[in-house]
Write a protein that holds these residues in place. Structure first.
Motif, PDB file in Angstrom:
ATOM      1  N   TYR A 197      35.510  45.760  40.716  1.00  0.00           N
ATOM      2  CA  TYR A 197      36.646  45.724  41.639  1.00  0.00           C
ATOM      3  C   TYR A 197      37.496  44.509  41.325  1.00  0.00           C
ATOM      4  N   VAL A 198      38.676  44.488  41.892  1.00  0.00           N
ATOM      5  CA  VAL A 198      39.658  43.429  41.654  1.00  0.00           C
ATOM      6  C   VAL A 198      39.936  42.687  42.956  1.00  0.00           C
ATOM      7  N   ILE A 199      39.957  41.365  42.881  1.00  0.00           N
ATOM      8  CA  ILE A 199      40.466  40.527  43.969  1.00  0.00           C
ATOM      9  C   ILE A 199      41.830  40.016  43.526  1.00  0.00           C
ATOM     10  N   ASN A 200      42.863  40.379  44.282  1.00  0.00           N
ATOM     11  CA  ASN A 200      44.233  40.018  43.921  1.00  0.00           C
ATOM     12  C   ASN A 200      44.832  39.135  45.009  1.00  0.00           C
ATOM     13  N   PRO A 201      44.917  37.820  44.783  1.00  0.00           N
ATOM     14  CA  PRO A 201      45.463  36.917  45.812  1.00  0.00           C
ATOM     15  C   PRO A 201      46.975  36.988  45.975  1.00  0.00           C
ATOM     16  N   ASP A 202      47.609  37.985  45.381  1.00  0.00           N
ATOM     17  CA  ASP A 202      49.055  38.127  45.498  1.00  0.00           C
ATOM     18  C   ASP A 202      49.459  38.761  46.825  1.00  0.00           C
ATOM     19  N   ALA A 390      45.554  56.305  47.287  1.00  0.00           N
ATOM     20  CA  ALA A 390      44.785  56.227  48.530  1.00  0.00           C
ATOM     21  C   ALA A 390      43.909  54.981  48.495  1.00  0.00           C
ATOM     22  N   PRO A 391      43.863  54.210  49.583  1.00  0.00           N
ATOM     23  CA  PRO A 391      43.110  52.956  49.574  1.00  0.00           C
ATOM     24  C   PRO A 391      41.615  53.187  49.459  1.00  0.00           C
ATOM     25  N   PRO A 392      40.910  52.265  48.786  1.00  0.00           N
ATOM     26  CA  PRO A 392      39.461  52.395  48.683  1.00  0.00           C
ATOM     27  C   PRO A 392      38.783  52.015  49.992  1.00  0.00           C
ATOM     28  N   ALA A 393      37.570  52.502  50.187  1.00  0.00           N
ATOM     29  CA  ALA A 393      36.793  52.082  51.349  1.00  0.00           C
ATOM     30  C   ALA A 393      36.433  50.611  51.197  1.00  0.00           C
ATOM     31  N   PRO A 394      36.389  49.861  52.295  1.00  0.00           N
ATOM     32  CA  PRO A 394      36.016  48.441  52.197  1.00  0.00           C
ATOM     33  C   PRO A 394      34.572  48.294  51.713  1.00  0.00           C
ATOM     34  N   LEU A 395      34.384  47.557  50.626  1.00  0.00           N
ATOM     35  CA  LEU A 395      33.048  47.329  50.104  1.00  0.00           C
ATOM     36  C   LEU A 395      32.368  46.204  50.884  1.00  0.00           C
ATOM     37  N   PRO A 396      31.187  46.441  51.453  1.00  0.00           N
ATOM     38  CA  PRO A 396      30.487  45.367  52.176  1.00  0.00           C
ATOM     39  C   PRO A 396      30.262  44.126  51.322  1.00  0.00           C
ATOM     40  N   GLU A 397      30.020  44.295  50.011  1.00  0.00           N
ATOM     41  CA  GLU A 397      29.749  43.125  49.179  1.00  0.00           C
ATOM     42  C   GLU A 397      30.995  42.247  49.019  1.00  0.00           C
ATOM     43  N   VAL A 398      32.167  42.816  49.303  1.00  0.00           N
ATOM     44  CA  VAL A 398      33.403  42.025  49.314  1.00  0.00           C
ATOM     45  C   VAL A 398      33.677  41.478  50.714  1.00  0.00           C
ATOM     46  N   PHE A 399      33.618  42.358  51.716  1.00  0.00           N
ATOM     47  CA  PHE A 399      34.061  41.971  53.050  1.00  0.00           C
ATOM     48  C   PHE A 399      33.054  41.113  53.814  1.00  0.00           C
ATOM     49  N   ASP A 425      50.528  43.930  41.247  1.00  0.00           N
ATOM     50  CA  ASP A 425      49.914  44.489  40.052  1.00  0.00           C
ATOM     51  C   ASP A 425      48.625  45.244  40.351  1.00  0.00           C
ATOM     52  N   SER A 426      48.188  45.248  41.595  1.00  0.00           N
ATOM     53  CA  SER A 426      46.998  46.030  41.946  1.00  0.00           C
ATOM     54  C   SER A 426      47.174  47.497  41.576  1.00  0.00           C
ATOM     55  N   ILE A 427      48.409  47.977  41.595  1.00  0.00           N
ATOM     56  CA  ILE A 427      48.654  49.404  41.365  1.00  0.00           C
ATOM     57  C   ILE A 427      48.123  49.861  40.007  1.00  0.00           C
ATOM     58  N   TYR A 428      48.192  48.989  38.998  1.00  0.00           N
ATOM     59  CA  TYR A 428      47.766  49.401  37.657  1.00  0.00           C
ATOM     60  C   TYR A 428      46.252  49.563  37.578  1.00  0.00           C
ATOM     61  N   PHE A 429      45.538  48.723  38.307  1.00  0.00           N
ATOM     62  CA  PHE A 429      44.080  48.850  38.324  1.00  0.00           C
ATOM     63  C   PHE A 429      43.650  49.990  39.239  1.00  0.00           C
ATOM     64  N   ALA A 430      44.352  50.161  40.353  1.00  0.00           N
ATOM     65  CA  ALA A 430      44.035  51.277  41.247  1.00  0.00           C
ATOM     66  C   ALA A 430      44.221  52.604  40.537  1.00  0.00           C
ATOM     67  N   GLN A 431      45.299  52.725  39.749  1.00  0.00           N
ATOM     68  CA  GLN A 431      45.538  53.957  38.997  1.00  0.00           C
ATOM     69  C   GLN A 431      44.472  54.191  37.936  1.00  0.00           C
ATOM     70  N   ALA A 432      43.821  53.101  37.501  1.00  0.00           N
ATOM     71  CA  ALA A 432      42.748  53.217  36.514  1.00  0.00           C
ATOM     72  C   ALA A 432      41.391  53.427  37.179  1.00  0.00           C
ATOM     73  N   GLY A 433      41.377  53.577  38.505  1.00  0.00           N
ATOM     74  CA  GLY A 433      40.141  53.856  39.215  1.00  0.00           C
ATOM     75  C   GLY A 433      39.336  52.638  39.598  1.00  0.00           C
ATOM     76  N   ILE A 434      39.945  51.452  39.558  1.00  0.00           N
ATOM     77  CA  ILE A 434      39.245  50.217  39.914  1.00  0.00           C
ATOM     78  C   ILE A 434      39.730  49.782  41.292  1.00  0.00           C
ATOM     79  N   CYS A 436      40.891  47.688  44.451  1.00  0.00           N
ATOM     80  CA  CYS A 436      41.584  46.398  44.525  1.00  0.00           C
ATOM     81  C   CYS A 436      41.677  45.948  45.977  1.00  0.00           C
ATOM     82  N   TYR A 437      41.474  44.653  46.178  1.00  0.00           N
ATOM     83  CA  TYR A 437      41.583  44.068  47.512  1.00  0.00           C
ATOM     84  C   TYR A 437      42.437  42.806  47.406  1.00  0.00           C
ATOM     85  N   GLY A 438      43.441  42.705  48.276  1.00  0.00           N
ATOM     86  CA  GLY A 438      44.360  41.587  48.212  1.00  0.00           C
ATOM     87  C   GLY A 438      44.090  40.566  49.294  1.00  0.00           C
TER      88      GLY A 438
END
Length: 480
Positions: A197-202, A390-399, A425-434, A436-438
């Motif tokens: 997954y991606v953490i995007n501080p933007d 479509a937004p991903p479900a919140p991952l407990p290991e992140v939240f 830039d989260s959109i590019y990773f989301a489109q690749a199936g990864i 992303c959480y900002g």
């Protein structure tokens, strides 16, 4: 997978009662001095997409810091499709063979142009005064760039051994340009940035109301960015012989319609959850109005009152606004052409082409063209049909760690999923199936958001808190 309110609520409840209440380890004076130096260095490197700007100067400076600190050459990659737009990808290796895929921290290095004549300080000087740091990028997003570079260096210096690889990507052209680094890395060097997954501080962060933390937003979805070129043409002529069919008047008539138009009120599961959580933190008329818009049907008078606050207004709908204007060719001639750029942030579920058609219908002028402008600046008669992922479900290991550490810094603040009103830039990773959480971990007053604007600034205290957050958060994710 779409985000459903019960799942989101459950994950945030789990996060709120997170298992391990590990104490924060604040940055030492030495750590802070290094973090300040890096922040200052980045602010004073012009990374705009202009002849004076150069992203590579910034990424090369950070590359040197990592190599000087002892990061292996094979784990520090400077690469890109243009000499002035080189991206930096740094991998912090796990010990042994990791069981889990890496975590990617995604940060863009470019900033929006700033005209010194418009500012009260030099936008490319790191100026500290009155408890703030001024400079282009202090909010968007060299503060997070610096905090994460400092975090990786600090962890390395301390000999931290993660259980999974940690990756930091500092990229070009998020703010626009022909060589978007995030897209290029995903498409050309997926192996360097592939992650669980991606953490995007933007995006994301803590909203303050007169110094009081109200809510901590975590981006779970975002709008789609789109630019449109409006053009009117005319045969022109001598300015001493004016006619009603003036290209400038025709264009400004369309822009006047746009200024008076609001796209329809909308909510989705993410924004509804956000306002449900925010209602618990607000008081008085604001709380009553939030309650009213959550009703079925929503109270439009309450939405209008809330919409006076720009961030609320944008949360409710697609927005389009004129951002650039050009017309005419001589002071003594009737204009032969008038053009404007209209920038739209499109609510999830709608495509750029759908909004282009809505603009054409709104203007109702067959002599005015509405064309789509790509991120690279090319102009076309039609726009893409893509819609927000479509937004991903919140991952407990992140939240779980995100909420726990946030509460250690800002006790009792509500942590909630949020829709980013801009785009990232989260959109590019989301489109690749990864997924992303900002989340930026910076705290800002609601009425002091100056990203892209005049006299951009960040409270110094906010920078120190984000530095402590990312140190603890990065360690926590590395231990999963």
């Amino acid at each position: 997978m779409s985000l459903r309110v019960p799942a989101a609520s459950l994950c945030f409840l789990i996060a709120s009662i997170a298992i391990a209440q590990n104490a924060l380890v604040p940055a030492s004076p030495t750590d802070r001095a290094e973090a300040r130096e890096i922040f200052k260095q980045l602010i004073e490197i012009n990374t705009t997409d202009t002849p004076k700007g150069n992203v590579t100067t910034g990424t090369t400076a950070m590359e040197k810091r990592f190599l000087d600190a002892g990061f292996p050459r094979e784990d520090v990659h400077l690469l890109g499709p243009d000499p002035r737009k080189q991206n930096l990808v740094v991998r912090y290796r796990a010990t042994g063979a990791p069981d889990n895929k890496p975590v990617l921290f995604l940060c863009h290095m470019d900033v929006v142009e700033a005209l010194p004549s418009d500012w009260h300080t030099d936008p490319f000087q790191f100026v500290e005064k009155d408890g703030y740091v001024y400079g282009r990028g202090t909010q968007d997003m060299k503060d997070s760039d610096a905090a994460l570079v400092s975090t990786f260096l600090r962890l390395h210096r301390e000999g931290y051994k993660p259980k999974r690889d940690l990756i930091l990507a500092l990229t070009a052209d998020e703010e626009g340009g022909k060589f978007n680094g995030a897209s290029w890395l995903v498409n050309q060097h997926r192996d360097l940035v592939d992650a669980a997954y991606v953490i995007n501080p933007d995006s994301g962060g803590v909203e303050l109301d007169h110094g009081h933390p109200v809510v901590a937003d975590v981006e779970a979805t975002e709008k789609v960015y789109a630019d449109y070129q409006l053009t009117t043409t005319n045969r022109g002529g001598h300015s001493s012989l004016p006619r009603p069919d003036n290209a400038i008047y025709q264009l400004t008539a369309a822009l006047e319609k746009l200024s008076e138009y609001s796209f329809p009120f909308e909510m989705n599961e993410v924004t509804r959850t956000y306002f449900q959580n925010l209602e618990k933190q607000e008081t008085g008329q604001t709380a009553a109005d939030i309650h009213a818009i959550l009703a079925n049907p929503p109270d439009m008078s309450a939405a209008t009152r809330l919409g006076v606050e720009p961030s609320f207004y944008s949360n409710f709908r697609t927005t389009c606004v004129a951002t650039r204007l050009s017309a005419g060719h001589a002071n003594n001639a009737l204009p032969q052409k008038a053009q404007a750029n209209v920038n739209c942030r499109i609510f999830p579920g709608h495509s750029p082409e759908e909004i282009r058609q809505e603009l054409i219908k709104l203007f109702a002028d067959p002599k005015l063209t509405v064309k789509y402008v790509s991120d690279a600046g090319s102009v076309s008669d039609t726009a893409p049909e893509r819609k927000a992922i479509a937004p991903p479900a919140p991952l407990p290991e992140v939240f779980e760690p995100l909420t726990r550490i946030t509460h250690q810094i800002w006790p009792d603040v509500s942590v909630t999923p949020d829709m980013e009103n801009g785009a990232s830039d989260s959109i590019y990773f989301a489109q690749a199936g990864i997924p992303c959480y900002g989340y930026s971990a910076t705290a800002l007053e609601r009425d002091d958001v100056r990203a892209h604007g005049q006299d951009e600034r960040l409270p110094i205290d906010s920078y120190w808190k984000s530095l402590d957050f990312f140190y603890a958060f990065t360690k926590a994710l590395g231990e999963k």
